[in-house]
Design an enzyme around this catalytic site. Structure first.
Site, PDB file in Angstrom:
ATOM      1  CG  MET A 179      -1.817  -1.245   1.303  1.00  0.00           C
ATOM      2  SD  MET A 179      -2.807  -1.514  -0.191  1.00  0.00           S
ATOM      3  CE  MET A 179      -4.074  -0.288   0.062  1.00  0.00           C
ATOM      4  CG  HIS A 207      -6.491  -1.988  -8.541  1.00  0.00           C
ATOM      5  ND1 HIS A 207      -6.119  -1.122  -7.527  1.00  0.00           N
ATOM      6  CD2 HIS A 207      -7.679  -1.534  -9.002  1.00  0.00           C
ATOM      7  CE1 HIS A 207      -7.042  -0.184  -7.407  1.00  0.00           C
ATOM      8  NE2 HIS A 207      -8.002  -0.402  -8.288  1.00  0.00           N
ATOM      9  CD  GLU A 228       2.258   6.190 -16.385  1.00  0.00           C
ATOM     10  OE1 GLU A 228       2.114   4.965 -16.601  1.00  0.00           O
ATOM     11  OE2 GLU A 228       3.290   6.814 -16.686  1.00  0.00           O
TER      12      GLU A 228
HETATM   13  C1  GRF Z   1      -6.184  -6.877  -2.060  1.00  0.00           C
HETATM   14  O1  GRF Z   1      -7.543  -6.575  -2.189  1.00  0.00           O
HETATM   15  C2  GRF Z   1      -5.415  -6.356  -3.235  1.00  0.00           C
HETATM   16  O2  GRF Z   1      -6.147  -6.363  -4.414  1.00  0.00           O
HETATM   17  C3  GRF Z   1      -5.138  -4.927  -2.830  1.00  0.00           C
HETATM   18  O3  GRF Z   1      -4.886  -4.985  -1.455  1.00  0.00           O
HETATM   19  C4  GRF Z   1      -5.545  -6.123  -0.897  1.00  0.00           C
HETATM   20  C5  GRF Z   1      -4.491  -6.935  -0.213  1.00  0.00           C
HETATM   21  O4  GRF Z   1      -5.017  -8.049   0.453  1.00  0.00           O
HETATM   22  N1  GRF Z   1      -4.050  -4.376  -3.606  1.00  0.00           N
HETATM   23  P1  GRF Z   1      -4.054  -9.200   1.000  1.00  0.00           P
HETATM   24  O5  GRF Z   1      -3.029  -8.526   1.911  1.00  0.00           O
HETATM   25  O6  GRF Z   1      -3.405  -9.843  -0.180  1.00  0.00           O
HETATM   26  O7  GRF Z   1      -4.944 -10.116   1.747  1.00  0.00           O
END
Ligand code: GRF
Length: 205
Positions: A83, A102, A136
């Site tokens: 994140m 995503h 991007e």
């Molecule tokens: C998932 O929904 C992914 O698509 C997003 O962040 C979330 C991560 O979940 N990028 P996890 O840590 O893999 O359970």
């Protein structure tokens, strides 16, 4: 022929990669105590924590992160619920071998809170996307998508759970394609040698 996974949280996508037999050689988190670190440790996968808030600037954080990643010379860098928005320089460094999962059908709903926004927009079809990471945000070439119908009485939590199930289906597939050198990118579009389906349709509405 290895994969380094970047995580920030619970790690269910990381777990899906491991369960699918993807050779993950290291897991790096920017958050100490992220659930995914325990998942990796249980399976004997080396872990490292590089906390972004230990650094004064994004570039300094990324320099240390890149040094950790490069120790493993990965063929694929898999953002698995990582994140942090990365700089253009970092994205360029791993261009062509970095994938992100995503939780929307890109190019709709880049960024956060995708399920809430999909419901608010009244879309009837939602889903998830694996794409190549470019400078991007959430905009790189699309590798594979899974489509998930939206129910009339859906909630963001219920929809998120159904989408997550599909994330766990498509992410290992996409990582394996890159490991096998099967992606061909032409004019920004991704094709898979052998013609494997780049769309999964979940009919569990
Ligand atoms: C998932 O929904 C992914 O698509 C997003 O962040 C979330 C991560 O979940 N990028 P996890 O840590 O893999 O359970």
């Amino acid at each position: 022929m290895s994969v380094v996974a970047l995580i920030s949280g619970r790690g269910s996508n990381l777990e899906a990669l491991l369960q699918a037999g993807i050779p993950v050689s290291a897991v790096i988190s920017n958050v100490a105590g992220a659930g995914g670190l325990a998942i990796a440790a249980q399976r004997g996968v080396p872990t490292a924590v590089v906390k972004h808030d230990d650094f004064p600037a994004r570039e300094a954080f990324e320099a240390v992160l890149a040094a950790q990643i490069d120790r493993f010379a990965p063929k694929v860098l898999a953002y698995a619920g990582f994140m942090r928005v990365v700089t253009a320089g970092f994205a360029e460094r791993y261009r062509g071998r970095a994938l992100n999962i995503h939780p929307s059908l890109l190019p709709s709903f880049t960024g956060l809170h995708t399920h809430e926004r999909a419901l608010a927009a009244g879309v009837k079809l939602h889903g998830c996307t694996v794409h190549l990471v470019t400078p991007e945000l959430d905009s790189g070439p699309i590798v594979i998508q899974a489509a998930v119908p939206v129910r009339a009485d859906d909630t963001a939590i219920a929809l998120a759970a159904r989408v997550l199930k599909q994330e766990h289906v498509i992410y290992p597939r996409a990582v394996r394609w890159v490991l096998e050198g099967r992606l061909v990118i032409e004019k920004g579009l991704v094709h898979v040698k052998g013609g494997d389906a780049q769309l999964v349709f979940s009919d569990s509405a």
